[in-house]
Design a protein around this motif. Structure first.
Motif, PDB file in Angstrom:
ATOM      1  N   GLN A   1     -13.582  11.991 -42.050  1.00  0.00           N
ATOM      2  CA  GLN A   1     -12.359  11.772 -42.832  1.00  0.00           C
ATOM      3  C   GLN A   1     -11.334  12.887 -42.597  1.00  0.00           C
ATOM      4  N   THR A   2     -11.809  14.152 -42.456  1.00  0.00           N
ATOM      5  CA  THR A   2     -10.875  15.273 -42.347  1.00  0.00           C
ATOM      6  C   THR A   2     -10.584  15.690 -40.911  1.00  0.00           C
ATOM      7  N   ILE A   3     -11.551  15.482 -40.008  1.00  0.00           N
ATOM      8  CA  ILE A   3     -11.377  15.957 -38.631  1.00  0.00           C
ATOM      9  C   ILE A   3     -11.351  14.813 -37.629  1.00  0.00           C
ATOM     10  N   GLY A   4     -12.191  13.824 -37.847  1.00  0.00           N
ATOM     11  CA  GLY A   4     -12.353  12.782 -36.845  1.00  0.00           C
ATOM     12  C   GLY A   4     -13.545  13.109 -35.969  1.00  0.00           C
ATOM     13  N   ILE A   5     -13.556  12.586 -34.769  1.00  0.00           N
ATOM     14  CA  ILE A   5     -14.685  12.841 -33.875  1.00  0.00           C
ATOM     15  C   ILE A   5     -14.367  13.886 -32.811  1.00  0.00           C
ATOM     16  N   GLN A   6     -13.161  14.403 -32.769  1.00  0.00           N
ATOM     17  CA  GLN A   6     -12.778  15.429 -31.802  1.00  0.00           C
ATOM     18  C   GLN A   6     -12.986  16.820 -32.415  1.00  0.00           C
TER      19      GLN A   6
END
Length: 286
Positions: A121-126
């Motif tokens: 939710q806060t960063i993503g997958i990167q």
């Protein structure tokens, strides 16, 4: 109920029974289409967690490994890898004595499993590009500035431990755990490396000179000790010499000469003749 009603009921049952073999494959086909199109089940693999989205909104539930049901159309499940991963980052910094330092850092990290939804939710997958690389570069710069360039080499384990502790605290805020940290290498300017090499050479030469001096001192002390021992021996021998000892040594010499005599008087005459040792003296005493 008359016979006609019974007959109609029987025909209706027979009609239904005849249609069942045709309906079964249809029903099975409909079920297969639903399963393929809507996919109501999702499988979470080993080392993964499932983040549940309800119409795109992240939910508080994190799916663990295994098979799970989802509501078609409404729910979507995003796979998040929580296995240990490796990241290598290059960082440029300056030491406390203003030497340029280029560092290569390798870390092993993993996403905290039960916080996979918060990370997504806060960063993503990167994670690496957005969080890990900037954090590593900032930590390396901050810690490197506390040491001189020479201390970065001589105190490398302490530098590595400090960097790991600082980075662990920084990444845990984002629910990323650091499993291992290592400084792959430091590189300095050419001028500094030449200065370090010259210093090491000078230290080696100084150490060799000191060892040579210690060896010379030891050899000199050994020589002095041997000379003192010899002098002491001569002093003791001189102190023990007396008239009786001299007479005893003379008698012992005469006895050895007599033992070696074959009974024949020497035929040597003249001024250079060698007298028969001790004979005259022994004759006089008789």
């Amino acid at each position: 109920m008359d016979e006609r009603d019974v007959y109609k009921a029987k025909e209706a049952v027979d009609s239904v029974m005849r249609k069942i073999p045709i309906m079964v494959p249809v029903i099975i086909g409909v079920i297969i289409v639903i399963l393929m199109f809507f996919r109501p089940f999702v499988q979470i693999g080993a080392g993964e967690r499932g983040v549940v989205l309800n119409f795109g909104a992240v939910q508080g539930t994190v799916l663990e490994e295994g098979l799970h049901f989802r509501v078609p159309i409404m729910q979507t499940v995003i796979m998040v890898d929580v296995k240990v991963q490796k990241a290598t980052t290059d960082a440029a910094a300056a030491s406390s004595d203003l030497q340029d330092v280029s560092s290569t850092v390798a870390i092993n990290y993993h996403i905290v499993p039960d916080k996979a939804n918060a990370v997504y939710q806060t960063i993503g997958i990167q994670f690496k590009e957005r969080i890990i690389d900037p954090a590593v570069q900032e930590v390396v710069k901050a810690v490197t500035a506390k040491y001189t360039a020479e201390e970065l080499i001589t105190k490398r384990p302490a530098v590595s431990d400090t960097m790991k502790a600082t980075l662990t605290e920084r990444l845990m805020i984002h629910n990323i755990a650091v499993d291992a940290f290592s400084i792959v290498g430091f590189s300095f300017s050419k001028v500094f490396m030449e200065a370090i090499e010259a210093k090491q050479t000078a230290e080696q030469l100084a150490l060799k000179a000191k060892r040579d001096l210690d060896r010379i001192k030891i050899e000199a002390e050994q020589t002095i000790t041997a000379a003192r021992a010899e002098a002491e021996s001569l002093r003791l021998q001189k102190a023990n010499i007396s008239t009786d000892l001299i007479e005893l040594r003379r008698i012992e010499a005469n006895l050895k000469a007599i033992e070696k005599w074959n009974g024949i008087m020497p035929q040597v005459t003249g001024a250079g003749a060698v007298p028969f040792i001790g004979v005259g003296e022994s004759w006089k005493k008789k």
